[in-house]
Scaffold this motif. Structure first.
Motif, short mmCIF file in Angstrom:
data_model
loop_
_atom_site.label_atom_id
_atom_site.label_comp_id
_atom_site.label_asym_id
_atom_site.label_seq_id
_atom_site.Cartn_x
_atom_site.Cartn_y
_atom_site.Cartn_z
N LYS A 374 7.41 2.07 -26.59
CA LYS A 374 7.75 0.68 -26.28
C LYS A 374 7.05 -0.30 -27.21
CE LYS A 374 8.76 1.54 -21.41
NZ LYS A 374 8.42 1.24 -20.00
N ALA A 375 5.89 0.10 -27.74
CA ALA A 375 5.15 -0.77 -28.66
C ALA A 375 5.60 -0.58 -30.10
CB ALA A 375 3.65 -0.47 -28.53
N LYS A 376 6.72 0.13 -30.29
CA LYS A 376 7.28 0.38 -31.62
C LYS A 376 6.38 1.24 -32.50
CE LYS A 376 10.91 -2.09 -30.72
NZ LYS A 376 12.21 -1.41 -30.49
#
Length: 457
Positions: A374-376
């Motif tokens: 989700k934080a890439k």
């Protein structure tokens, strides 16, 4: 003189007392029964009523018609019903809804002719039982049944059926009927034994074994082939059916035709096998890398390239780090940063690894991140691994040859199809009095006055 007659009426008194007691009990029972009893004359006016709804006073109802007490659709239907009883001298029974102060109420009403001693109809006797809750329950059950049926019938790819302990159909949906017709060219009926419709004996044996397991209390899922001329794959979930005494009374099964999926899986397996063989022939290894943990997965060809055999040792991240050329570490860091920061579309680099024999091989690795969190941040990389040692050696030989040509004391030059000079060493440029930059702009005919370009290839 007096004369008197004395008669023992003890039994009569006891009977009267018993009758009064019975009448009292009857009235008490009627009062708490929720049943309304009433008599009306031939003009449909009340002559007697007991236990009416709290909206009405039994004393003020006497002598009045229903529409005089409350003019609504329910009252008119009740009067129509009573009129039919008088005209036909026959019993009638209907469910009629009335709007009352505490909402709509439904009553099951029985109306019979009221007769005199000569059998003449003199009115109507009615008995009304409040069935509002029952009707609501019936409606709820009906809605539930409709919802259940629609839920069962709505899936267009789900086969649903249930059998009793003798393998007789209790229920099946339309999809099952169509499936049996497609596979065995027969349409089943409720109450028939399922095996009578299965013309393949092997299928019967397979299905019976699965149903017997479920009848023994074991819920399970299977994948099997069924059919005659054309065999289809079905994934089936079998579950026992229990009654209120926790006894198994049958089996329900949910099935899906997964033929297309199985064929696709078989095609994928074949494609993977073909791809693995093509990679083996081409000397291409594949790898999977999880940056967070450092975990790596390597295929057989990757390991074989370095001279190892699968299973002879653990090929983990620690082994990989120990096997790479220390001089290659900056290359890894740059390749990764170029990819993650968008300067390159792929994670790509060339580096050296030590083989099992202790020699060095050049490797060309190409990959991409196929999973991000989700934080890439990168979670999983996939890529290929190719031995380019021979190419590197050839490049080194070409480099050495080029260096020898550049430093040769002989003048050497090459031209393209238009006779433009595409290569010249320093000796050649000096022989003609040009710099390297100048001579690369010329054609061979420019170096030989009057040649016209015919004597030069």
């Amino acid at each position: 003189r007096f004369a008197c007659l004395v008669q023992d009426i003890t039994e009569r008194k006891r009977a009267e007392e018993s009758l009064r007691e019975s009448e009292k009990k009857f009235k008490t029972a009627v009062l708490h029964s929720g049943i309304i009893f009433a008599h009306t004359d031939c003009n449909l006016r009340y002559t007697w009523i007991t236990n009416p709804h709290p909206d009405f006073n039994p004393e003020t109802m006497i002598g009045k018609q229903d529409i005089e007490l409350s003019d609504n659709q329910g009252s008119r239907k009740l009067m129509e019903m009573k009129q039919e009883v008088i005209e036909t001298a026959s019993k009638k029974r209907r469910d009629i809804s009335f709007p009352l102060s505490n909402g709509n109420h439904v009553f099951d009403i029985i109306a019979e002719p009221l007769r005199d001693g000569n059998g003449q109809v003199i009115g109507v006797s009615t008995c009304a039982l409040a069935i509002t809750e029952r009707k609501r329950a019936e409606e709820q059950i009906k809605e539930t049944q409709i919802l259940l049926k629609s839920s069962i019938e709505s899936p267009k790819d789900m086969i649903i059926l249930s059998l009793d302990r003798q393998y007789r159909y209790l229920y099946f949906n339309k999809i099952h009927e169509e499936s049996m017709n497609q596979v065995y060219n027969l349409r089943p009926k409720i109450g028939d034994i399922i095996f009578d419709y299965m013309t393949n004996k092997e299928d019967v044996a397979t299905v019976k074994a699965h149903y017997d397991r479920a009848l023994g209390g074991e819920g399970h899922t299977t994948i099997d082939e069924y059919g005659v001329a054309e065999r289809n794959y079905y994934e089936v979930r079998y579950n026992p059916i229990y009654n209120d005494d926790n006894e198994i009374i049958g089996v329900t099964s949910f099935a899906s035709d997964i033929t297309d999926r199985k064929r696709a899986e078989e095609q994928i397996r074949k494609s993977e096998k073909d791809l693995a063989e093509a990679r083996r022939l081409a000397g291409i290894g594949s790898w999977e890398w999880f940056p967070e943990s450092g975990h790596i997965n390597l295929n057989d060809q990757w390991i074989n390239i370095l001279g190892y055999v699968v299973g002879e040792r653990e090929f983990d991240f620690k082994w990989w780090q120990e096997s790479i050329d220390p001089d290659s570490e900056p290359v890894f860091e740059k390749a990764l940063s170029d990819y993650l920061e968008g300067r390159k579309s792929k994670y790509e680099l060339e580096y050296r690894m030590k083989t099992k024999e202790g020699n060095w091989k050049w490797i060309w690795a190409v990959g991409e991140c196929v999973e991000w969190d989700k934080a890439k941040k990168p979670v999983r990389f996939l890529g290929t691994h190719i031995d380019i040692t021979d190419r590197k050696r050839a490049e080194e030989q070409i480099r050495k040859l080029g260096s020898a040509v550049d430093q040769s004391i002989d003048g050497i030059a090459m031209n393209d199809s238009t006779r433009k000079i595409v290569y010249a060493n320093q000796t050649y440029a000096s022989m003609h009095g040009y710099t390297m930059q100048e001579i690369m702009e010329l054609r061979f005919k420019d170096l030989i006055p009057g040649d016209g370009g015919q004597t030069w290839p």
